[in-house]
Write a protein that holds these residues in place. Structure first.
Motif, PDB file in Angstrom:
ATOM      1  N   ARG A 224      32.067  46.266  47.954  1.00  0.00           N
ATOM      2  CA  ARG A 224      30.810  46.802  47.399  1.00  0.00           C
ATOM      3  C   ARG A 224      30.056  45.666  46.717  1.00  0.00           C
ATOM      4  O   ARG A 224      30.587  44.577  46.573  1.00  0.00           O
ATOM      5  CB  ARG A 224      31.179  47.850  46.353  1.00  0.00           C
ATOM      6  CG  ARG A 224      32.258  47.220  45.442  1.00  0.00           C
ATOM      7  CD  ARG A 224      32.551  47.847  44.165  1.00  0.00           C
ATOM      8  NE  ARG A 224      33.646  47.162  43.499  1.00  0.00           N
ATOM      9  CZ  ARG A 224      33.519  46.139  42.669  1.00  0.00           C
ATOM     10  NH1 ARG A 224      32.336  45.647  42.383  1.00  0.00           N
ATOM     11  NH2 ARG A 224      34.570  45.589  42.115  1.00  0.00           N
TER      12      ARG A 224
ATOM     13  N   LYS B 247      33.481  36.827  33.054  1.00  0.00           N
ATOM     14  CA  LYS B 247      34.307  38.023  32.897  1.00  0.00           C
ATOM     15  C   LYS B 247      34.869  38.223  31.494  1.00  0.00           C
ATOM     16  O   LYS B 247      35.182  39.345  31.098  1.00  0.00           O
ATOM     17  CB  LYS B 247      35.485  37.970  33.881  1.00  0.00           C
ATOM     18  CG  LYS B 247      35.060  38.222  35.320  1.00  0.00           C
ATOM     19  CD  LYS B 247      36.187  38.856  36.127  1.00  0.00           C
ATOM     20  CE  LYS B 247      35.718  39.320  37.479  1.00  0.00           C
ATOM     21  NZ  LYS B 247      35.663  38.260  38.485  1.00  0.00           N
TER      22      LYS B 247
ATOM     23  N   ASP C  29      29.786  35.153  37.738  1.00  0.00           N
ATOM     24  CA  ASP C  29      29.984  36.154  36.693  1.00  0.00           C
ATOM     25  C   ASP C  29      30.662  35.489  35.486  1.00  0.00           C
ATOM     26  O   ASP C  29      31.214  34.397  35.604  1.00  0.00           O
ATOM     27  CB  ASP C  29      30.888  37.262  37.263  1.00  0.00           C
ATOM     28  CG  ASP C  29      30.988  38.476  36.362  1.00  0.00           C
ATOM     29  OD1 ASP C  29      30.260  38.556  35.364  1.00  0.00           O
ATOM     30  OD2 ASP C  29      31.819  39.358  36.658  1.00  0.00           O
TER      31      ASP C  29
END
Ligand code: AMP
Ligand code: GLY
Length: 423
Positions: A287, A214, A212
């Motif tokens: 998740r 960020k 990712d």
């Protein structure tokens, strides 16, 4: 079968796209969804935290499977409530979602079970935190204990900044009750990798790796965001790193949760730092990551329904989880000014350019349907994902596709996936 997805971001759009590919699925609902998910699912005007309404809807429509995408409802116990009503749901129960819901819990778990992570202390008294900081090494990392939209982490360069940080988290309650407790931890350096995994309580199968970005601005400058773009796989996630993590991080985490009487079923997201002393856990999420899901799920070969059902039934060992031998890059199109201050309500043009384009995806995050058309409705607006034979091609395809859509105040980073040039 009928599937209900809970959430409204790019992650849920990516989940919906995977679910829609399953021949087992006849109908998809999403609560509350967004303008993009509407192309695949019937969106219902029920918020992700409206547990009673979600449960009543699932009963009334005879939903066979509910997939909870977001952290807040998981940590709040939506899966428990659905199960109590006799419904099938994918995601950890409340007592397991605490792995993400409390950083103090997750750090203590890692310490107890010898899972590699940064050195830390937890505090519920701001005075004690300040006293500890007097002798700390800098930079130091402050983390609000609870959920804070991915923004509850402060990296402080000196004592003054750190004391200011303690004040904002614990006294001014910048992140609300998430700051009733806090963790102060050692600052680590290295390459960050995200590894998502499916877990059935005992067995864990990891998905392909991702990274990712960020920070809001090019060159990893500016404030932290929910994520400005991702690439998958990460060339820094070598077989050697994978071997190490399997042995010392992944299975030990699943076993630790089971040993604590908190059997974890669902997705565990391992945020890893590849330090010079080996991989260490930065954080756990309970998740799929967002925007990680937007590059990982399009590359998954399995029928997502089979995998999710196997997790619920404790039969993940029977699944041969497979990913395509290619790469994907996702560039987030945000509203200028995100995450601090931005405007909404601008018409998005060009969405039709993605129709029928194999290997290209326009995942909606903050969008809304209005009489004028689909408009921007959040900081992160769209996730533009493209696949390629390798990261270089995927990156070039993704950036090309960012030009197919236009809206006022459109902002993106120009260096998503640039790190691959270092390999
Ligand atoms: P988290 O929400 O825990 O993932 O933290 C958000 C971001 O803060 C991470 O992705 C890292 O970039 C950074 N971060 C968190 N913990 C540390 C640490 N101990 N050392 C260095 N950077 C960190
Ligand atoms: N991309 C980081 C997260 O989903 O928390």
């Amino acid at each position: 079968m009928k599937v209900l997805i809970v959430g409204s971001g790019g992650r849920e759009h990516a989940i919906a796209a995977s679910v829609a590919k399953s021949p087992k699925v006849d109908k998809i609902y999403c609560a509350p969804g967004n303008a993009g998910i509407e192309g695949l699912a019937e969106c219902i005007p029920v918020g992700a935290m409206e547990f009673n309404k979600i449960t009543a809807f699932a009963k009334e429509k005879d939903i066979d499977l509910t997939i909870v995408g977001m952290d807040d409802p998981l940590v709040g116990g939506l899966v428990d409530q659905l199960e109590s009503a006799g419904l099938r749901a994918f995601g950890p129960r409340k007592n397991a979602a605490i792995l993400e819901g409390s950083k103090a819990f997750s750090k203590d778990l890692m310490k107890k079970y010898h899972i590699p992570t940064a050195e830390y202390e937890t505090f519920d008294d701001p005075k004690a935190a300040e006293a500890y900081l007097e002798n700390a090494d800098f930079p130091v990392v402050l983390k609000a204990d609870g959920l804070a939209l991915g923004k509850g982490v402060l990296i402080c360069q000196d004592l003054e900044e750190a004391k200011e940080g303690v004040k904002s988290i614990m006294l001014d309650k910048k992140f609300g009750s998430a700051g009733n407790k806090m963790v102060i931890e050692e600052f680590m350096t290295g390459r960050e990798v995200s590894v998502l995994s499916f877990v059935d309580g005992k067995t864990i199968k990891t998905m392909t790796s991702a990274q990712d970005h960020k920070r809001a601005l090019d060159g990893d400058e500016g404030p932290n965001t929910g994520g400005m773009g991702t690439f998958s796989p990460s060339p820094f996630y070598t077989e050697e790193v994978d071997e190490f993590c399997k042995k010392y991080i992944y299975q030990p985490t699943v076993d630790a949760m089971a040993a604590e009487g908190r059997e974890f079923k669902g997705v565990i997201f391992f945020g890893l730092m590849l330090t010079k002393n080996g991989p260490k856990v930065l954080e756990y999420n309970a998740r799929f990551g967002d925007p990680e899901a937007q590059v990982v799920l399009p590359r998954m070969k399995n029928d997502i329904i089979d995998v999710v059902q196997a997790c619920i039934d404790g039969k993940l060992d029977e699944i041969d989880l497979q990913f395509e031998d290619n790469a994907a890059v996702c560039v987030v199109l945000a509203s200028e000014g995100y995450p601090v201050k931005y405007e909404k309500g601008y018409v998005i043009r060009g969405l039709e350019n993605f129709e029928g384009k194999e290997g290209y995806y326009c995942f909606h995050a903050g969008t809304k349907k209005t009489e004028e058309g689909i408009v921007t409705n959040g900081g992160r607006v769209l996730g533009i994902t493209a696949k390629g034979r390798d990261l270089k091609e995927a990156r070039s395809n993704a950036y090309q596709a960012t030009q197919w859509v236009a809206f006022e105040n459109k902002y993106m980073r120009n260096d998503i996936g640039k790190a691959i040039e270092e390999v």
